[in-house]
Scaffold this active site. Structure first.
Site, PDB file in Angstrom:
ATOM      1  CG  ASP A 146      -0.317  -0.240   2.545  1.00 19.33           C
ATOM      2  OD1 ASP A 146       0.853   0.153   2.731  1.00 19.33           O
ATOM      3  OD2 ASP A 146      -0.984  -0.821   3.430  1.00 19.33           O
ATOM      4  CG  HIS A 165       4.439  -9.816  -0.461  1.00 18.48           C
ATOM      5  ND1 HIS A 165       3.525 -10.199   0.495  1.00 18.48           N
ATOM      6  CD2 HIS A 165       5.376 -10.811  -0.474  1.00 18.48           C
ATOM      7  CE1 HIS A 165       3.878 -11.359   1.021  1.00 18.48           C
ATOM      8  NE2 HIS A 165       5.006 -11.749   0.460  1.00 18.48           N
ATOM      9  N   GLY A 196       1.333  -7.377  13.049  1.00 21.59           N
ATOM     10  CA  GLY A 196       0.128  -7.421  12.218  1.00 21.59           C
ATOM     11  C   GLY A 196       0.196  -8.345  11.024  1.00 21.59           C
ATOM     12  CG  ASN A 243      -1.600 -10.504  15.173  1.00 22.61           C
ATOM     13  OD1 ASN A 243      -2.814 -10.389  15.207  1.00 22.61           O
ATOM     14  ND2 ASN A 243      -0.949 -10.892  14.082  1.00 22.61           N
TER      15      ASN A 243
HETATM   16  P1  OAD Z   1      -3.359 -11.220   7.034  1.00 25.95           P
HETATM   17  O1  OAD Z   1      -4.655 -10.606   6.620  1.00 25.95           O
HETATM   18  O2  OAD Z   1      -3.167 -12.668   6.771  1.00 25.95           O
HETATM   19  O3  OAD Z   1      -3.148 -11.005   8.597  1.00 25.95           O
HETATM   20  C1  OAD Z   1      -3.393  -9.783   9.229  1.00 25.95           C
HETATM   21  C2  OAD Z   1      -3.021  -9.947  10.681  1.00 25.95           C
HETATM   22  O4  OAD Z   1      -3.119  -8.665  11.292  1.00 25.95           O
HETATM   23  C3  OAD Z   1      -3.934 -10.873  11.477  1.00 25.95           C
HETATM   24  O5  OAD Z   1      -3.102 -11.792  12.202  1.00 25.95           O
HETATM   25  C4  OAD Z   1      -4.693  -9.955  12.423  1.00 25.95           C
HETATM   26  O6  OAD Z   1      -4.948 -10.555  13.687  1.00 25.95           O
HETATM   27  C5  OAD Z   1      -3.720  -8.800  12.562  1.00 25.95           C
HETATM   28  N1  OAD Z   1      -4.333  -7.497  12.859  1.00 25.95           N
HETATM   29  C6  OAD Z   1      -5.478  -6.965  12.350  1.00 25.95           C
HETATM   30  N2  OAD Z   1      -5.652  -5.713  12.801  1.00 25.95           N
HETATM   31  C7  OAD Z   1      -4.592  -5.431  13.600  1.00 25.95           C
HETATM   32  C8  OAD Z   1      -4.193  -4.287  14.364  1.00 25.95           C
HETATM   33  N3  OAD Z   1      -4.926  -3.163  14.386  1.00 25.95           N
HETATM   34  N4  OAD Z   1      -3.040  -4.349  15.073  1.00 25.95           N
HETATM   35  C9  OAD Z   1      -2.277  -5.489  15.058  1.00 25.95           C
HETATM   36  N5  OAD Z   1      -2.615  -6.594  14.367  1.00 25.95           N
HETATM   37  C10 OAD Z   1      -3.745  -6.578  13.637  1.00 25.95           C
HETATM   38  O7  OAD Z   1      -2.212 -10.329   6.394  1.00 25.95           O
HETATM   39  P2  OAD Z   1      -0.672 -10.676   6.125  1.00 25.95           P
HETATM   40  O8  OAD Z   1      -0.137 -11.582   7.166  1.00 25.95           O
HETATM   41  O9  OAD Z   1      -0.010  -9.388   5.872  1.00 25.95           O
HETATM   42  O10 OAD Z   1       0.273 -11.420  -0.117  1.00 25.95           O
HETATM   43  O11 OAD Z   1      -0.801 -11.469   4.768  1.00 25.95           O
HETATM   44  C11 OAD Z   1       0.372 -11.858   4.136  1.00 25.95           C
HETATM   45  C12 OAD Z   1       0.188 -11.867   2.653  1.00 25.95           C
HETATM   46  O12 OAD Z   1      -0.949 -12.626   2.309  1.00 25.95           O
HETATM   47  C13 OAD Z   1      -0.102 -10.507   2.040  1.00 25.95           C
HETATM   48  O13 OAD Z   1       1.062  -9.730   1.823  1.00 25.95           O
HETATM   49  C14 OAD Z   1      -0.747 -10.883   0.740  1.00 25.95           C
HETATM   50  C15 OAD Z   1      -1.695 -11.948   1.280  1.00 25.95           C
HETATM   51  O14 OAD Z   1      -2.138 -12.855   0.417  1.00 25.95           O
HETATM   52  C16 OAD Z   1       0.129 -11.388  -1.413  1.00 25.95           C
HETATM   53  O15 OAD Z   1      -0.830 -10.859  -1.962  1.00 25.95           O
HETATM   54  C17 OAD Z   1       1.245 -12.043  -2.139  1.00 25.95           C
END
Ligand code: OAD
Length: 254
Positions: free
Chosen positions: A115, A130, A198, A224
């Site tokens: 983003d 990514h 996160g 998290n």
């Molecule tokens: P996810 O959507 O899998 O995970 C988001 C995490 O953020 C979760 O564990 C939530 O509990 C946590 N969360 C949500 N709100 C929060 C807050 N305010 N403070 C702290 N934690 C919070 O996202 P990613 O792990 O980033 O890749 O996903 C990894 C990759 O999967 C992305 O980069 C994307 C996706 O598919 C590609 O598109 C290649």
């Protein structure tokens, strides 16, 4: 169990003092962020409540095969997300990490997010493992360019060769940029503290950075909203919102 410098292992803690102590003692810090850090800016995460992968199938939109099959549908999805992102601003979690970059002698920010909000908050050097949703790449000649137009022409073309452009992001089944990934691994290995913020830690190789840190003897702090597959082996697992906790982590204790 008490461990290094009085830091408690393996517990979700409301008390930020142990994490502050670790960070105060650190000269080198690496941070990995995921979609959670942008959630408080209004960007939907991928997994969990309200997550995008509950509404859409990743393989229908975020794979090279999906783009080959139907580039317009793929671009519709990215254009829709670009529309959301064009309106959002960094939140206090992003600004805290920009502040850390200025205050910690060796600081590396690694993000899975596409983003651009870390740069907008003021981080100078971000390893976007990514890629970026604001980069377009020609599938014919490989040229890359920045483009923040919204809405986009849904089959955008390369200004140099006329080839079809794709989003400059890494899709499932594709390799990460090897130089960016090598820099991320180096930063994690040489850090005193590795902070993971996160991310659901389900997507590899990003999720392998925490085991790498552990094998290199680097202290790991996770932040998290909920437990993840990493929570069981990190030194400190902080439960809370990154926008609330990160700005308080580098402050002196109150
Ligand atoms: P996810 O959507 O899998 O995970 C988001 C995490 O953020 C979760 O564990 C939530 O509990 C946590 N969360 C949500 N709100 C929060 C807050 N305010 N403070 C702290 N934690 C919070 O996202 P990613 O792990 O980033 O890749 O996903 C990894 C990759 O999967 C992305 O980069 C994307 C996706 O598919 C590609 O598109 C290649």
């Amino acid at each position: 169990m008490r461990d290094w410098h009085g830091v408690t292992r393996n517990e979700h803690c409301a008390d930020l003092e142990p994490a502050r102590l670790l960070l105060r003692q650190a000269r080198s810090v690496a941070v990995l962020t995921g979609a959670g850090i942008s959630a408080e800016s209004g960007v939907p995460t991928f997994r969990g409540a309200g997550g995008l992968w509950k509404q859409f199938r990743a393989e229908d939109l975020a794979t090279p095969q999906a783009f080959e099959r139907d580039p317009r549908a793929c671009w519709e999805w990215y254009d829709w997300r670009r529309g959301i992102l064009a309106k959002v601003r960094p939140n206090p979690g992003h600004y805290a990490l920009a502040d850390w970059e200025r205050r910690i002698p060796q600081f590396t920010l690694i993000t899975q997010n596409v983003d651009g909000l870390h740069a907008e908050a003021g981080n100078r050097s971000v390893l976007e493992i990514h890629g970026s949703i604001w980069i377009l790449r020609c599938i014919a000649c490989g040229r890359e360019w920045k483009d923040r137009t919204f809405p986009l022409d849904l089959l955008p073309r390369c200004g140099a060769c006329g080839g079809l452009a794709r989003p400059g992001v890494v899709w499932f089944g594709e390799n990460l940029n090897p130089e960016i990934w090598a820099a991320a691994e180096r930063a994690v290995r040489s850090a005193d503290v590795f902070l993971v913020v996160g991310t659901s830690a389900q997507v590899y190789p990003a999720a392998s950075l925490a085991p790498l840190a552990r094998s290199a003897g680097v202290r790991i702090v996770e932040l998290n909203l909920e437990p993840t597959p990493l929570s069981g082996f990190v030194d400190l697992a902080l439960a809370g919102r990154s926008g609330e906790i990160l700005p308080r982590l580098l402050l002196p204790s109150t």
